[in-house]
Enzyme design. Structure first.
Site, PDB file in Angstrom:
ATOM      1  N   CYS A  23       0.876  -1.407   0.119  1.00 20.60           N
ATOM      2  CA  CYS A  23      -0.479  -0.086   0.094  1.00 20.60           C
ATOM      3  C   CYS A  23       0.507   1.257  -0.016  1.00 20.60           C
ATOM      4  CB  CYS A  23      -1.375  -0.466   1.035  1.00 20.60           C
ATOM      5  SG  CYS A  23      -0.366  -0.048   2.962  1.00 20.60           S
ATOM      6  N   HIS A  79      -1.772   0.153   7.300  1.00 18.59           N
ATOM      7  CA  HIS A  79      -2.356   0.712   5.950  1.00 18.59           C
ATOM      8  C   HIS A  79      -1.498   2.091   5.815  1.00 18.59           C
ATOM      9  CE1 HIS A  79      -4.618   0.263   2.744  1.00 18.59           C
ATOM     10  NE2 HIS A  79      -5.456   0.806   3.095  1.00 18.59           N
ATOM     11  N   ASP A  96      -8.024   4.997  -1.642  1.00 19.58           N
ATOM     12  CA  ASP A  96      -7.646   4.692  -0.638  1.00 19.58           C
ATOM     13  C   ASP A  96      -8.037   2.766  -2.047  1.00 19.58           C
ATOM     14  OD1 ASP A  96      -7.107   1.966   0.367  1.00 19.58           O
ATOM     15  OD2 ASP A  96      -8.822   2.735   2.058  1.00 19.58           O
TER      16      ASP A  96
END
Length: 221
Positions: A23, A79, A96
Site C-alpha cells: 500500500c 495501512h 484508497d
C-alpha cells in the site's frame, strides 16, 4: 454503491499502479499520477499521505477488498491512504486503492464507513494516523521491500515488477520510520504550529481519530 458508481470507480482505479500488500508504494505512485494528470496540484501541495497503525500493529478497517467478511473488516498491521484537500465547499477526498467504497471517497464517508470512530474498540486496536505532506513523502520515502521477506529471504507477497523506490538523497529504505507509530507520539492539539509541522516535517505528525477530522476541517484549511 450503484452500478454506475462501480463502473466509474473501476475505470478510475484501472489508471493507477496497484500491487496487493504494498500500500505504501501504491500510494507513492498514486500521488505522482494525480500530480501528473492534473487531478492534484502539480507539486502535490493538496495531497497528504496517511499511515494508519499502532503499537500492536493491529488496526481494524472496514470495506477493505482483502477482507473475507461481508462488512469488509480486516485487521491490518498498517495501512496507507492519500487524502486530497479540496477548496471551497467540495469535500476532501480519500484515495484508497484497497477500499470497496467509491474511488475516491469523500472524507466524511470514508471516516464513518472505514474508520468508524463510533465503534467501541479495545485499547490495543485504537488507530493512530501519521499525516505526511505528499511533497515531503515523494522526496524522502524509500523502500527496498525487506519487510516483505520471511526469515529465509522468501517473499511473503509477490513484489511489484518495477524497481524499488529510492529517496532523492539515495536512501534505500526508511519505511519503518513511517509505519512505527505510538500513542505517545500523538500531538496534544491541532494548532497553527502543528499545521506548519505537517508541511515541513519529513515524517509529518501523528494524530488520533478525532484530530484527523479536525486537521482537515474548514477552520484548519
Amino acid at each position: 454503491m450503484s452500478k454506475a458508481h462501480l463502473e466509474r470507480s473501476s475505470s478510475l482505479i484501472s489508471q493507477f499502479n496497484y500491487t496487493p500488500y504494498y500500500c505504501e508504494e501504491n500510494v507513492y505512485l498514486l500521488c505522482k499520477k494525480l500530480c501528473e494528470n492534473g487531478i492534484a496540484d502539480a507539486e502535490g501541495s493538496d495531497l497528504f499521505v496517511v499511515f494508519i497503525s499502532n503499537e500492536k500493529k493491529q488496526v481494524p478497517l472496514w470495506h477493505q477488498k482483502a477482507s473475507a467478511r461481508a462488512d469488509g473488516v480486516i485487521l491490518w498491521d498498517y495501512h496507507v491512504i492519500c487524502i486530497q484537500r479540496k477548496k471551497g465547499d467540495s469535500p476532501h477526498l480519500v484515495w484508497d486503492l484497497d477500499s470497496s467504497l467509491p474511488f475516491p471517497s469523500p472524507l466524511p464517508l470514508y471516516v464513518s464507513e472505514t474508520i468508524r470512530p463510533s465503534f467501541q474498540l479495545f485499547s490495543e486496536f485504537k488507530r493512530c494516523f501519521r499525516v505526511v505532506h505528499a511533497p515531503q513523502f515523494l522526496r524522502h520515502f524509500a523502500s527496498d521491500r525487506r519487510h516483505m521477506k520471511d526469515p529465509y529471504g522468501q517473499w511473503i507477497a509477490q513484489p511489484p515488477a518495477y524497481e524499488p523506490i529510492l529517496a532523492e538523497d539515495g536512501t534505500v529504505h526508511n519505511l519503518n520510520e513511517y509505519m512505527e507509530i505510538h500513542t505517545a507520539d500523538v500531538v496534544t492539539s491541532i494548532s497553527t504550529d502543528l499545521i506548519n509541522e505537517v508541511f515541513n516535517q519529513r515524517l509529518g505528525v501523528v494524530l488520533n481519530e478525532n484530530q484527523l477530522e479536525e486537521l482537515f476541517s474548514p477552520s484548519s484549511s
